[in-house]
Design a protein around this motif. Sequence first.
Motif, PDB file in Angstrom:
ATOM      1  N   ARG A 175       0.831  -1.202   0.000  1.00  0.00           N
ATOM      2  CA  ARG A 175       0.000   0.000   0.000  1.00  0.00           C
ATOM      3  C   ARG A 175       0.869   1.256   0.000  1.00  0.00           C
ATOM      4  N   ARG A 176       1.997   1.212   0.759  1.00  0.00           N
ATOM      5  CA  ARG A 176       2.918   2.349   0.748  1.00  0.00           C
ATOM      6  C   ARG A 176       3.530   2.542  -0.637  1.00  0.00           C
ATOM      7  N   MET A 177       3.885   1.415  -1.291  1.00  0.00           N
ATOM      8  CA  MET A 177       4.437   1.526  -2.642  1.00  0.00           C
ATOM      9  C   MET A 177       3.422   2.122  -3.608  1.00  0.00           C
ATOM     10  N   ALA A 178       2.158   1.668  -3.500  1.00  0.00           N
ATOM     11  CA  ALA A 178       1.119   2.202  -4.391  1.00  0.00           C
ATOM     12  C   ALA A 178       0.916   3.695  -4.158  1.00  0.00           C
ATOM     13  N   ASP A 179       0.897   4.104  -2.877  1.00  0.00           N
ATOM     14  CA  ASP A 179       0.732   5.530  -2.584  1.00  0.00           C
ATOM     15  C   ASP A 179       1.906   6.345  -3.117  1.00  0.00           C
ATOM     16  N   ALA A 180       3.130   5.785  -2.965  1.00  0.00           N
ATOM     17  CA  ALA A 180       4.306   6.512  -3.459  1.00  0.00           C
ATOM     18  C   ALA A 180       4.274   6.647  -4.972  1.00  0.00           C
ATOM     19  N   LEU A 181       3.908   5.562  -5.667  1.00  0.00           N
ATOM     20  CA  LEU A 181       3.828   5.637  -7.125  1.00  0.00           C
ATOM     21  C   LEU A 181       2.747   6.614  -7.573  1.00  0.00           C
ATOM     22  N   THR A 182       1.615   6.604  -6.879  1.00  0.00           N
ATOM     23  CA  THR A 182       0.539   7.520  -7.242  1.00  0.00           C
ATOM     24  C   THR A 182       0.962   8.974  -7.058  1.00  0.00           C
ATOM     25  N   SER A 183       1.594   9.264  -5.912  1.00  0.00           N
ATOM     26  CA  SER A 183       2.035  10.639  -5.671  1.00  0.00           C
ATOM     27  C   SER A 183       3.136  11.063  -6.617  1.00  0.00           C
ATOM     28  N   ALA A 184       3.959  10.090  -7.099  1.00  0.00           N
ATOM     29  CA  ALA A 184       5.037  10.443  -8.016  1.00  0.00           C
ATOM     30  C   ALA A 184       4.542  10.615  -9.447  1.00  0.00           C
ATOM     31  N   LEU A 185       3.559   9.815  -9.856  1.00  0.00           N
ATOM     32  CA  LEU A 185       3.102   9.854 -11.243  1.00  0.00           C
ATOM     33  C   LEU A 185       1.979  10.845 -11.481  1.00  0.00           C
ATOM     34  N   ALA A 186       1.233  11.190 -10.447  1.00  0.00           N
ATOM     35  CA  ALA A 186       0.104  12.108 -10.647  1.00  0.00           C
ATOM     36  C   ALA A 186       0.521  13.445 -11.244  1.00  0.00           C
ATOM     37  N   PRO A 187       1.625  14.087 -10.768  1.00  0.00           N
ATOM     38  CA  PRO A 187       2.001  15.368 -11.411  1.00  0.00           C
ATOM     39  C   PRO A 187       2.440  15.221 -12.857  1.00  0.00           C
ATOM     40  N   LEU A 188       2.859  14.018 -13.262  1.00  0.00           N
ATOM     41  CA  LEU A 188       3.347  13.842 -14.624  1.00  0.00           C
ATOM     42  C   LEU A 188       2.232  13.613 -15.634  1.00  0.00           C
ATOM     43  N   LEU A 189       1.024  13.280 -15.167  1.00  0.00           N
ATOM     44  CA  LEU A 189      -0.042  12.935 -16.094  1.00  0.00           C
ATOM     45  C   LEU A 189      -0.430  14.093 -17.015  1.00  0.00           C
ATOM     46  N   PRO A 190      -0.583  15.329 -16.524  1.00  0.00           N
ATOM     47  CA  PRO A 190      -0.894  16.409 -17.487  1.00  0.00           C
ATOM     48  C   PRO A 190       0.177  16.587 -18.548  1.00  0.00           C
ATOM     49  N   LEU A 191       1.470  16.479 -18.147  1.00  0.00           N
ATOM     50  CA  LEU A 191       2.555  16.595 -19.119  1.00  0.00           C
ATOM     51  C   LEU A 191       2.488  15.473 -20.139  1.00  0.00           C
ATOM     52  N   GLN A 192       2.182  14.254 -19.673  1.00  0.00           N
ATOM     53  CA  GLN A 192       2.079  13.129 -20.596  1.00  0.00           C
ATOM     54  C   GLN A 192       0.918  13.320 -21.563  1.00  0.00           C
ATOM     55  N   VAL A 193      -0.172  13.882 -21.085  1.00  0.00           N
ATOM     56  CA  VAL A 193      -1.314  14.127 -21.972  1.00  0.00           C
ATOM     57  C   VAL A 193      -0.947  15.142 -23.042  1.00  0.00           C
ATOM     58  N   ALA A 194      -0.244  16.214 -22.644  1.00  0.00           N
ATOM     59  CA  ALA A 194       0.173  17.211 -23.628  1.00  0.00           C
ATOM     60  C   ALA A 194       1.129  16.622 -24.652  1.00  0.00           C
ATOM     61  N   LEU A 195       2.096  15.812 -24.170  1.00  0.00           N
ATOM     62  CA  LEU A 195       3.021  15.169 -25.100  1.00  0.00           C
ATOM     63  C   LEU A 195       2.298  14.203 -26.024  1.00  0.00           C
ATOM     64  N   ALA A 196       1.303  13.503 -25.499  1.00  0.00           N
ATOM     65  CA  ALA A 196       0.549  12.570 -26.336  1.00  0.00           C
ATOM     66  C   ALA A 196      -0.229  13.310 -27.411  1.00  0.00           C
ATOM     67  N   GLU A 197      -0.790  14.486 -27.064  1.00  0.00           N
ATOM     68  CA  GLU A 197      -1.508  15.262 -28.072  1.00  0.00           C
ATOM     69  C   GLU A 197      -0.556  15.744 -29.167  1.00  0.00           C
ATOM     70  N   ARG A 198       0.646  16.222 -28.768  1.00  0.00           N
ATOM     71  CA  ARG A 198       1.624  16.647 -29.767  1.00  0.00           C
ATOM     72  C   ARG A 198       2.069  15.480 -30.639  1.00  0.00           C
ATOM     73  N   ALA A 199       2.292  14.317 -29.997  1.00  0.00           N
ATOM     74  CA  ALA A 199       2.704  13.149 -30.766  1.00  0.00           C
ATOM     75  C   ALA A 199       1.603  12.702 -31.721  1.00  0.00           C
ATOM     76  N   ALA A 200       0.338  12.786 -31.292  1.00  0.00           N
ATOM     77  CA  ALA A 200      -0.758  12.403 -32.167  1.00  0.00           C
ATOM     78  C   ALA A 200      -0.850  13.336 -33.365  1.00  0.00           C
ATOM     79  N   THR A 201      -0.655  14.650 -33.113  1.00  0.00           N
ATOM     80  CA  THR A 201      -0.698  15.601 -34.226  1.00  0.00           C
ATOM     81  C   THR A 201       0.425  15.341 -35.219  1.00  0.00           C
ATOM     82  N   ALA A 202       1.642  15.140 -34.686  1.00  0.00           N
ATOM     83  CA  ALA A 202       2.776  14.864 -35.567  1.00  0.00           C
ATOM     84  C   ALA A 202       2.589  13.549 -36.314  1.00  0.00           C
TER      85      ALA A 202
END
Length: 286
Positions: A175-202
């Motif tokens: 459970r601690r590992m899951a919480d740590a991964l969630t807290s580490a990956l949550a801030p990256l999700l908006p950036l990943q979405v933006a990169l995915a949109e740029r990659a889809a356009t390209a």
Amino acid sequence: MATIPSLPSRDDVLRMARSTTDITGQLLDTAGNITRIAINTFDPRDGSGAEALRVLRETTAELAEASASPQAQEAFYRIVDTLTRLGTTGAPLAVHPVSEPAQVLLAALGDSLLPVLDAVEPAVEEFATGLGDLLEASSPLLPAVAGVIAGVLLAATPVIRSTAEVLRDASPELRRMADALTSALAPLLPLQVALAERAATAGAGVARATLSPLADLTEAAAATTQTVRPVLVAGEELLVSTLEQLQPLLMTVASRTGRLARSAAVRVSAAVAPAGERGVVVAVPA
């Protein structure tokens, strides 16, 4: 953003499974009683009117007793309770906003897959027929394969149980590992979405630019294939005729190799046999 409702716990799932199993058993008992009642009612050996009325009265009485018994009432009550709990658990998921795009996706997939399924139906039928013939021909090997699979499963069962025990004991750490991964990956999700949109356009631009040359290349390859088709057919016929001519030679070589292998096996067995069995003579066909 709306949160996805929590799924039922393992204890809830086990409790519902046990409840459903008990209800199924009680319903099967009730169905058996009703079946016995029906058999007694339509028994051809009872043909008289008085006997038919007696059987009908007994049938009605047994049916009333079966439906009014505490077991049947408890079974019906538990069925309603189980269905209510399942509906209460699944209703939030059904009305959740994420279900709407999922339904649209399923509808689009269904509309797109229907022509594909219609096109591949003959090939699938031929493949299924060939697979059935293969399974029928290889049926003598199935018991050995089943034995091997059973042995592997039995050997893997202790490992799986040990892994389950370790994971169960390490539940807080997981459970601690899951919480740590969630807290580490949550801030990256908006950036990943933006990169995915740029990659889809390209990617869309690259696809639009390459589709026309790819179509020209495909047409050229198809024209080349049509041109060299007689050569390919001649090569296939030559290969098949060569295999047909080599078949007797290959069968002879295989037969002689088998005889040599059997002879060598007999000699090895005679060499390693105990002294008390030296009087046994084994004849090997030439």
